[in-house]
Design a protein around this motif. Structure first.
Motif, short mmCIF file in Angstrom:
data_model
loop_
_atom_site.label_atom_id
_atom_site.label_comp_id
_atom_site.label_asym_id
_atom_site.label_seq_id
_atom_site.Cartn_x
_atom_site.Cartn_y
_atom_site.Cartn_z
N CYS A 7 30.72 33.33 -59.64
CA CYS A 7 32.09 33.04 -60.05
C CYS A 7 32.99 34.12 -59.46
O CYS A 7 32.69 35.31 -59.60
CB CYS A 7 32.15 33.05 -61.57
N LYS B 2 36.37 41.05 -60.91
CA LYS B 2 36.86 39.87 -60.20
C LYS B 2 35.75 38.86 -59.95
O LYS B 2 36.00 37.78 -59.44
CB LYS B 2 37.46 40.27 -58.85
N ASN B 3 34.51 39.22 -60.26
CA ASN B 3 33.43 38.28 -60.03
C ASN B 3 32.38 38.42 -61.12
O ASN B 3 32.29 39.46 -61.81
CB ASN B 3 32.81 38.46 -58.65
N SER C 30 37.18 35.40 -58.76
CA SER C 30 38.60 35.25 -59.04
C SER C 30 39.40 36.07 -58.03
O SER C 30 38.96 37.12 -57.59
CB SER C 30 38.91 35.75 -60.46
N VAL D 216 43.52 33.73 -66.43
CA VAL D 216 44.18 34.03 -65.17
C VAL D 216 45.62 34.41 -65.46
O VAL D 216 46.38 33.61 -66.01
CB VAL D 216 44.11 32.82 -64.22
N GLN E 188 42.14 28.92 -59.66
CA GLN E 188 42.09 30.32 -59.27
C GLN E 188 40.80 30.99 -59.67
O GLN E 188 40.66 32.19 -59.53
CB GLN E 188 43.29 31.05 -59.85
N VAL E 189 39.89 30.23 -60.21
CA VAL E 189 38.55 30.73 -60.51
C VAL E 189 37.59 29.86 -59.75
O VAL E 189 37.45 28.67 -60.04
CB VAL E 189 38.26 30.68 -62.03
N LEU F 280 40.17 39.96 -63.96
CA LEU F 280 40.05 39.23 -65.22
C LEU F 280 39.80 40.22 -66.36
O LEU F 280 39.01 41.14 -66.23
CB LEU F 280 38.89 38.24 -65.15
#
Lengths: 112, 115
Positions: free
Chosen positions: A23, A70-71, A25, A93, A3-4, A29
């Motif tokens: 990166c 999220k990134n 998600s 997560v 999930q990442v 996070l």
């Protein structure tokens, strides 16, 4: 499933060029961590980002955490041969019990 | 002194054998982990213990059995080794389990080759 997500999986650059790994998600996070693994070595912690929009620098490395958390990205300015290795992001997560989940990693090679 | 040490560093063995990997940390951490890294460098968590209690048990064949005699040690025993078990196995520790304390400190890895 993972999930990442991390891209690219591989990156080849000439020494002196810049490099960025991203990166992402699917969920928010609480924080994100970055690690570096040299060839034949083990992952070594580089940094942790916690705040929305946070930017941290370590010499030629710049780490960013997105506004939505999220990134994240890692940018290396003017790569050197010592930057060779695999860079991992990792985040807790929630759907996996907040366990730290690693991205697939970006393998960086630097041609002298 | 190495913070997280695992032995052996290399392990070459035949299919069907049973082997163990040992891990010790001297950081005073409460949480320890086993990861498997395949040839594509993907890091997959296998197990985690917090104060000797199992808290993560991913979908791993039951041929893999972790044991934590105390919070400074986490060993991994593998029965009936298969070709697909060939990988690098990393032990890691963190101060705690929650996201404020889970920065991972990795051992040097055990490179397992099953022939």
């Amino acid at each position: 499933g993972q999930q990442v997500m991390q891209i690219p999986q591989y990156q080849h650059v000439q020494e002196g060029e810049d490099f960025t790994t991203y990166c992402n998600s699917s969920t928010t996070l609480s924080n994100i961590q970055w690690y570096k693994q040299r060839p034949g070595g083990h992952p070594v912690f580089l940094i942790q980002l916690v705040k929305s929009g946070e930017v941290k620098k370590q010499k030629r490395l710049t780490f960013q955490f997105g506004e939505a958390k999220k990134n994240s990205s890692l940018h290396i300015t003017a790569t050197q041969t010592t930057d060779v290795g695999t860079y991992f992001c990792a985040g807790p997560v929630e759907t996996s019990g907040s366990r730290l989940t690693f991205g697939e990693g970006t393998q960086l090679t630097v041609n002298p | 002194d190495t913070a997280v040490s695992q032995t052996p560093k290399y392990l070459v063995t035949q299919m069907g054998n049973d082997k163990s990997i040992k891990c010790e940390q001297n950081l005073g951490h409460d949480t320890m982990y086993w990861y498997k890294q395949d040839s594509k460098k993907f890091l997959k968590i296998m197990f985690s213990y917090n104060n000797k209690e199992l808290i993560i048990n991913e979908t791993v064949p039951n041929r893999f059995s972790p044991k934590s005699p105390d919070k400074a040690h986490l060993n991994l025993h593998i029965n009936s080794l298969e070709l697909g078990d060939s990988a690098v196995y990393f032990c890691a520790s963190s101060q705690g389990w929650n996201s404020a304390k889970n920065i991972q400190y990795f051992g040097a890895g055990t490179r397992l080759s099953v022939l």
